[in-house]
Structure formats: C-alpha cells, structure tokens
Design a protein around this motif. Sequence first.
Motif, PDB file in Angstrom:
ATOM      1  N   GLY A  20      -1.661  11.835  -3.870  1.00 48.24           N
ATOM      2  CA  GLY A  20      -1.986  11.117  -2.643  1.00 48.24           C
ATOM      3  C   GLY A  20      -2.441   9.695  -2.922  1.00 48.24           C
ATOM      4  N   ARG A  21      -2.378   8.870  -1.889  1.00 44.03           N
ATOM      5  CA  ARG A  21      -2.682   7.450  -2.039  1.00 44.03           C
ATOM      6  C   ARG A  21      -3.842   7.020  -1.141  1.00 44.03           C
ATOM      7  N   ALA A  22      -4.695   6.195  -1.716  1.00 45.25           N
ATOM      8  CA  ALA A  22      -5.746   5.536  -0.945  1.00 45.25           C
ATOM      9  C   ALA A  22      -5.366   4.065  -0.817  1.00 45.25           C
ATOM     10  N   TYR A  23      -5.466   3.546   0.393  1.00 45.91           N
ATOM     11  CA  TYR A  23      -5.091   2.151   0.640  1.00 45.91           C
ATOM     12  C   TYR A  23      -6.265   1.452   1.310  1.00 45.91           C
ATOM     13  N   VAL A  24      -6.830   0.494   0.603  1.00 44.15           N
ATOM     14  CA  VAL A  24      -8.011  -0.239   1.062  1.00 44.15           C
ATOM     15  C   VAL A  24      -7.579  -1.657   1.399  1.00 44.15           C
ATOM     16  N   VAL A  25      -7.649  -2.008   2.665  1.00 39.11           N
ATOM     17  CA  VAL A  25      -7.236  -3.344   3.135  1.00 39.11           C
ATOM     18  C   VAL A  25      -8.482  -4.009   3.710  1.00 39.11           C
TER      19      VAL A  25
ATOM     20  N   ALA B  37      -5.447  -6.159  -0.454  1.00 41.92           N
ATOM     21  CA  ALA B  37      -4.948  -4.808  -0.202  1.00 41.92           C
ATOM     22  C   ALA B  37      -4.838  -4.085  -1.536  1.00 41.92           C
ATOM     23  N   LEU B  38      -5.627  -3.042  -1.694  1.00 44.17           N
ATOM     24  CA  LEU B  38      -5.700  -2.278  -2.944  1.00 44.17           C
ATOM     25  C   LEU B  38      -5.074  -0.904  -2.732  1.00 44.17           C
ATOM     26  N   LEU B  39      -4.056  -0.603  -3.517  1.00 41.59           N
ATOM     27  CA  LEU B  39      -3.381   0.691  -3.446  1.00 41.59           C
ATOM     28  C   LEU B  39      -3.714   1.484  -4.699  1.00 41.59           C
ATOM     29  N   ALA B  40      -4.224   2.701  -4.519  1.00 42.50           N
ATOM     30  CA  ALA B  40      -4.589   3.556  -5.649  1.00 42.50           C
ATOM     31  C   ALA B  40      -4.073   4.963  -5.408  1.00 42.50           C
ATOM     32  N   GLU B  41      -3.847   5.684  -6.499  1.00 46.71           N
ATOM     33  CA  GLU B  41      -3.219   7.007  -6.405  1.00 46.71           C
ATOM     34  C   GLU B  41      -4.005   8.033  -7.209  1.00 46.71           C
TER      35      GLU B  41
END
Length: 279
Positions: free
Chosen positions: A155-160, A272-276
């Motif tokens: 799953g992905r967390a997206y912090v904008v 915008a930080l995308l992490a998995e």
Amino acid sequence: MTGLDAETRRLMAVIEANWDERTPIHLASRFYDVGRRDPQSWFAGYEWTDLGDLTGRDVLHLQSHLGTETVAFARRGARTVTGLDLSGAAVGAAREIAAAAGVEIEYVRANVYDAVEALGGRRFDVIYTGKGSLCYLPDLDRWAGVLTRLLRPGGRAYVVEFHPVLQSLGLVGAADEGLELRHDLIGGGGPVERDATRTYTDGPALREATTSYEWAHGLGEVITAVSAAGLTVRSLRESDELPWPRWAGMEQTPDGWWRLPAPAPRVPLFYALLAELQR
C-alpha cells in the motif's frame, strides 16, 4: 489519544473546538464553493500520476475536513473511500456533501492518532493526507506508525503538504511589499499558539474557539519519520505552485494554480511525498 500526555491532549481538544467552529464558515465560503467547485480542481496533475489508477482500491483520507477532496477519490473509481477527521462538525458536513454529490463515502470522527482503533483495524491500499494537516500533529513518529498499521503490504501513503519554506514566510511591512523568513523552518520548537479569530477562507470571524496550536515540521523530519516507520520513499516532488493564492499578487497558472510572479525567485511552496509499505 492513547500515549499522549495530558497537556498535549488539552491542546488537541482546543484544536478540535477551533475546527468545529470553522466548519460552518468554510461551508458557506466562496473559497470552498461547496457544490459548485469540481473536487478534482484541488489536486495538481502530478498527484493523480503519483497515486495511479484507483480503480478497485480502498482509499483512506486522513484529516479530511469537509471532504471536498475526498469526493474526488470516489469519482475516480476507488472501491471504498473513507474519511477521518477530529471535528464532529466537519464529519457531519462531509457526510452531507458526499450525499449531495451522489457518492458513497464513510466518514469517521476520530483523532488521527486513534485511527487504527477507530477504523476497527482495517487496512487500506492508499492513504492520502494533505494540504495543511501535519502542522496540527505534535508527534510525527507516532503518526507515521499509524500509517504503517493502516496500510496493506504494498500500500501507498501520499503526503501532500505546504512546504516548510512556505510555512516560514511572512509578509513584510504595512504595504506587504515583500516576504521574509518569519517562522521556524524545522521542528523541535514545540507548540505555537495561534490567534485563529480569522480562518483562511472568506467569511465572518470566529467568536468563541479563537485559539489554535500548530507544530513546525521540517522536510527531513517528515521523511525520517516515514522511513523509520518502515515505509520506503518512492518519490518527493517540490513545487512552486499552490492550489489557491496565499498572497496578493500571485499569478494564476494555466492549470488554475498559483505561483509568485516574476521576477520573484522560484522557491518550493508545496511538496508531495509518496511512500510504500513493502510486501
């Protein structure tokens, strides 16, 4: 708010009351333009690129406020969409907005630190959090741990978020003739008390819950918290554009966002930080 000390819980309760009073002002504001503004207009094009196809995905929007952005996830084919916010007034308004938009969204009232328990241990494919949320969280390590417990493997967390540079800038002089660094660029300074008599939208002043608290968080602090919690950073974008004009004189881009006019230097205002979570 398990694990938070009594003073932090008090500050969070003050923040909750402030957002409860903000909600009807925001609902009536031209800024949100509820019922008329396209929910997807709150997103930059690169956000949809980073998030990828949401068809069949279970999406969680943390600190969702009115749900004006949350509606967009439902319209882009997500299997289920859930919003979570600490303000009971905002959750109630968000449910009405979703119903009027004809989309099925579950809204849960809870502090983000209690999200795992409030959501019954469910896990999600995508967690989105953004646009002015992290400054209301005192402990990013604990927050990142919540993300990990809420995500499925892969799953992905997206912090904008607003960039720390933006958060630190303030207007100079009575004529607002320039900008200078006025606030912390990195965290560690503890809670800052804010006079929240006026919200960031148009509309009347607040009358009762006029105090709020914020915490500064540097970009390094965010990345370190996410990584230490077991998430792998996939990308980090920095942008000089905002979804609304923060200051007078900003110029609108062809995409409808806003940037400082030339010859002002290009500085990061947004990230915008995308992490998995690894499988």
